[in-house]
Design a protein around this motif. Structure first.
Motif, PDB file in Angstrom:
ATOM      1  N   SER A 108       0.863  -1.215  -0.018  1.00 57.46           N
ATOM      2  CA  SER A 108       0.114  -0.062  -0.013  1.00 57.46           C
ATOM      3  C   SER A 108       0.886   1.373   0.119  1.00 57.46           C
ATOM      4  N   VAL A 109       1.943   1.343   0.888  1.00 62.65           N
ATOM      5  CA  VAL A 109       2.784   2.409   0.883  1.00 62.65           C
ATOM      6  C   VAL A 109       3.464   2.579  -0.408  1.00 62.65           C
ATOM      7  N   LEU A 110       4.001   1.692  -1.121  1.00 61.25           N
ATOM      8  CA  LEU A 110       4.687   1.605  -2.686  1.00 61.25           C
ATOM      9  C   LEU A 110       3.554   2.303  -3.504  1.00 61.25           C
ATOM     10  N   LEU A 111       2.381   1.846  -3.519  1.00 59.48           N
ATOM     11  CA  LEU A 111       1.371   2.211  -4.395  1.00 59.48           C
ATOM     12  C   LEU A 111       0.987   3.775  -4.223  1.00 59.48           C
ATOM     13  N   MET A 112       0.885   4.115  -2.813  1.00 59.29           N
ATOM     14  CA  MET A 112       0.461   5.402  -2.433  1.00 59.29           C
ATOM     15  C   MET A 112       1.634   6.554  -2.934  1.00 59.29           C
ATOM     16  N   ILE A 113       2.923   5.939  -2.950  1.00 59.10           N
ATOM     17  CA  ILE A 113       3.985   6.788  -3.182  1.00 59.10           C
ATOM     18  C   ILE A 113       4.264   7.067  -4.715  1.00 59.10           C
ATOM     19  N   PHE A 114       4.165   5.968  -5.405  1.00 60.28           N
ATOM     20  CA  PHE A 114       4.462   5.810  -6.859  1.00 60.28           C
ATOM     21  C   PHE A 114       3.335   6.010  -7.932  1.00 60.28           C
TER      22      PHE A 114
END
Length: 235
Positions: A108-114
């Motif tokens: 989820s963090v990767l998606l929200m960042i990129f």
């Protein structure tokens, strides 16, 4: 309940590196899809990578629970008078916590960042799908009471992914069966990355999770309360 949860974490930490396997394979499941796509991180890669990624994590969960029965430590819970309900819920709490922290949150963090899109509903729907697959793995492992039970989630993965992949690549015309395939979690993952999410599709994700989890819980409860020894068929 709290005693069983603490005991399960203690067993994972001190029993044949099971906790390391769960954490390691969960993180590998996070990175593997992006490694295949040159570390391109967006919603499509995220959705298409979930089936393979979560399978790494779920195999470690199935093996970890199965080893609990192979080492006979599960017998102490029953001898201590723990109810079937408490045993099942304690497993759900422990492994949901691990998968949530080491698989779902990093994704989820990767998606929200990129990915700059509106990802809130997407991430929540993905969570429901992951929980459905996780609960299935936990319940199946409790029913069969063997490390070999981890092969069943993998078999499910193969059965569901074959028509989904053929459909997504256009090699198989399943347009008439699309509404039926939308009930299956792995097809739901692929669909989330390639189509507009409609209310009927959201309902299928939620209803499928609720019904399957309830049915599998009943079987797991009956397996414990009636002392099924299904593992004799595998060993």
């Amino acid at each position: 309940m709290k005693k069983l949860i603490r005991a399960e974490f203690y067993r994972l930490i001190h029993s044949s590196h099971c906790l390391i396997y769960v954490i390691g394979l969960s993180l590998l499941g996070v990175l593997f899809p992006f490694m295949q796509n040159g570390f391109i991180i967006n919603r499509q890669v995220f959705a298409s990578g979930i089936p393979t990624g979560i399978m790494f994590a779920l195999i470690s969960v199935g093996i970890s629970i199965g080893r609990h029965y192979k080492s006979r430590t599960a017998c102490y819970e029953i001898m201590d008078g723990a109810s079937a309900h408490s045993i099942i819920i304690s497993r759900i709490v422990v492994y949901t916590s691990l998968i949530f922290v080491f698989y779902y949150i990093p994704l989820s963090v990767l998606l929200m960042i990129f990915d700059n899109g509106d990802n809130l509903y997407f991430i929540l729907l993905v969570l429901i799908i992951i929980l459905r697959l996780l609960f299935f793995t936990v319940f199946v492992s409790l029913i069969f009471k063997t490390a070999e039970g981890a092969a069943l989630p993998f078999a499910r993965f193969l059965i569901e992914m074959l028509p989904a992949m053929l459909y997504s690549t256009g090699e198989l015309d399943l347009s008439d069966a699309e509404s039926f395939l939308e009930w299956y979690p792995l097809f739901q993952c692929l669909s989330l990355g390639t189509k507009t999410v409609e209310n009927t599709f959201i309902l299928k994700i939620i209803i499928g999770f609720v019904i399957e989890s309830a049915v599998m819980y009943v079987f797991a409860y009956i397996s414990y309360s009636r002392k099924w020894n299904v593992r004799s068929a595998f060993t």
